[in-house]
Design an enzyme around this catalytic site. Structure first.
Site, short mmCIF file in Angstrom:
data_model
loop_
_atom_site.label_atom_id
_atom_site.label_comp_id
_atom_site.label_asym_id
_atom_site.label_seq_id
_atom_site.Cartn_x
_atom_site.Cartn_y
_atom_site.Cartn_z
N GLU A 1 -66.45 -11.67 -51.19
CA GLU A 1 -65.77 -10.54 -51.83
C GLU A 1 -65.14 -10.93 -53.17
OE1 GLU A 1 -63.13 -8.68 -49.02
OE2 GLU A 1 -64.74 -8.23 -47.62
N GLU B 1 -69.44 -8.75 -42.84
CA GLU B 1 -68.14 -8.33 -42.30
C GLU B 1 -68.19 -6.84 -42.00
OE1 GLU B 1 -64.47 -9.07 -44.38
OE2 GLU B 1 -65.09 -11.12 -44.91
O1 IFM Z 1 -59.32 -9.72 -43.58
C1 IFM Z 1 -60.16 -9.30 -44.61
C2 IFM Z 1 -61.12 -10.40 -44.99
O2 IFM Z 1 -60.47 -11.56 -45.34
C3 IFM Z 1 -61.96 -9.97 -46.17
N1 IFM Z 1 -62.57 -8.69 -45.93
C4 IFM Z 1 -61.75 -7.62 -45.43
C5 IFM Z 1 -60.97 -8.10 -44.22
C6 IFM Z 1 -60.10 -6.93 -43.68
O3 IFM Z 1 -59.24 -6.48 -44.66
#
Ligand code: IFM
Length: 487
Positions: A178, A389
């Protein structure tokens, strides 16, 4: 929970089944779970500094202790084994490996990851390494951080050190997690570490994260065996205009440019989109920022694109006569009163669709995930995708008997996994799914108040308890298919 290895399950041939070989995983990140922030030579990262600064995180929470995974990793790998995970995605802490962000590796730091990888392999779980999940060594921030070009070069050196240590045992690699958050929350709105609110710095950071990614891909290709697969994980925004008006569509286009194509453009198409350069040219001198050869470096081919998805974004133009203010940022859920992280979009308003939301306040809409996967499939044919994710926070509480019932999470997961399945059925080449997160952990500026885990963590005792969703996910993995809605 009892162990449920996928290989013992009969193949499910129902229409709700996922393709054979689909990788089932769960994800975490170093600063969110490891704790042990001052052992074995580790030095502070920007998140140690930021979270220790009063007012930066809810309740002043820090990752000092987190879930003590650094010391409890064996127990945690057992939990993964009980789930039947095919893969575990974790990040390496840069300041544990290279405390100053430069020079030789600290072997004690690397040894932790060697032990973790060995433990995973002994349990038949594929390790998936992310090199950078936001914990920049503080010394590199003091030298300019991601807005400085040298940080990209340091990142490639660090990538080589980790690849040399783990490359014989790890096949799946992600450069950055990210980078949008690193650039635009870290340097644009300032709600993440290092907490700077400067759109020019955010755009500079975005370019140097892109460059760091490209240099790291080169470094990994040199250091790793040929069969290693290299990816990047992007939190791409599924942006929708509030209405079909030309002004709302224009607002959505601008968010798409600075939220998505600022990364996919150079990484996958060989250049920054013209509209992004036009939208942000008053904030940063792009021709001076992008050196000769940078675009070729950034566009080094990758093997997989990691997609992180939680909720869609709905954008509209600010009504005529209304002054731009911080509403855009707070409506986007990126920090009340903070400057919008979307550089060049101060006059864009963000909206929450009506309906169910998670404890983060994020609307629940699985169609955003299928739409996003299908868009990527259309725009980048031939590039395999992986959901790296997806998950949800809810206000989980143990019952007096110690159970944790989380039907809302099961519902969220079922909807989003079905969205992945539908995207695959429509042609998208999605190779796997990593649920966020294995266990409750430090949710950045929200501290420990938001729980995303399959395992509930009692932070006083560090006891882990399987939530109902853990049993549900284990069953999905065992069958390789979504169970009937009533399960
Ligand atoms: O916890 C975070 C993660 O570190 C990165 N992506 C989003 C998740 C939830 O906010």
């Amino acid at each position: 929970m009892t162990s449920a290895r996928p290989e013992s399950a009969p193949a499910d041939t129902s229409v709700r089944a996922f393709p054979a070989g689909f990788l089932w995983g769960a994800a975490t990140a170093a600063y969110q779970i490891e704790g042990a922030v001052d052992v074995d030579g580790r030095t502070p990262s920007i998140w140690d500094t930021f979270s220790r600064t009063p007012g930066r995180t809810d309740g002043g929470d820090t990752g000092d202790r987190a879930t003590e995974h650094y010391h409890r990793y064996r127990q945690d790998v057992r939990l993964m084994s009980e789930l039947g995970l095919g893969a575990y995605r974790f990040s390496v802490s840069w300041p544990r490996v290279q405390p100053t962000g430069r020079g030789p590796a600290v072997e004690r730091g690397l040894d932790f990851y060697r032990r973790l990888v060995d433990e995973l392999l002994e349990h038949g779980i594929e390790p998936a390494v992310t090199l950078y999940h936001w914990d920049l060594p503080q010394e590199l921030e003091d030298a300019g951080g991601w807005p400085a070009r040298s940080t990209a070069e340091r990142f490639a050196d660090y990538a080589t050190l980790v690849a040399d240590a783990l490359g014989d045992r790890v096949n799946l690699w992600t450069t950055l997690n990210e980078p949008w958050c690193s650039a635009f929350l870290g340097y644009g709105s300032g709600v993440h570490a290092p907490g700077r609110a400067d759109w020019a710095a955010a755009l500079r950071a975005a370019h140097h994260l892109n460059l760091g990614h490209g240099l790291a891909v080169e470094a990994l290709r040199t250091a790793l065996p040929r069969e290693a697969r290299i990816a990047v994980s992007l939190n791409l925004h599924e942006v929708r205009p509030l209405t079909d008006s030309a002004t709302d569509r224009e607002a959505a286009r601008r968010v798409d440019a600075v939220g998505n194509r600022v990364f996919t453009g150079p990484m996958l198409n060989g250049g920054y989109p013209e509209d992004l350069l036009a939208d942000t040219g008053h904030l940063v001198d792009w021709p001076a920022l992008v050196h000769d050869g940078d675009l070729a470096t950034i566009a080094r081919p990758i093997d997989l694109l990691g997609v992180n998805y939680y909720t869609p974004a709905v954008a509209s133009a600010l009504p005529d006569g209304k002054a731009p203010d911080s509403a855009a940022a707070s409506d986007a859920g990126h920090g009340d009163g903070a400057q919008s992280p979307f550089a060049g979009c101060a006059d864009v308003l963000f909206h929450h669709a009506p309906g169910r939301r998670t404890a983060m306040g994020w609307p629940i809409d699985p169609t955003g995930l299928s739409d996003l996967l299908l868009r990527l499939h259309r725009e980048h044919p031939g590039l395999p995708l992986m959901v790296t994710e997806n998950g949800a926070a809810f206000d989980d509480r143990p019952t007096p008997e110690g159970a944790v019932h989380d039907p809302q999470r099961i519902d969220y997961l079922r909807g989003h996994l079905d969205a992945v399945r539908r995207a695959i059925a429509a042609g998208a080449d999605v190779r796997g799914y990593f649920l966020w997160s294995l266990m409750d952990n430090f949710e950045w500026a929200y501290g420990y108040g938001k729980r995303f885990g399959l395992y509930y963590v009692d932070y006083a005792t560090q006891a882990r308890t399987a939530k109902d969703s853990a049993r549900w996910y284990a069953e999905v993995i065992r069958r390789g298919a979504l169970p009937d809605p009533c399960v």
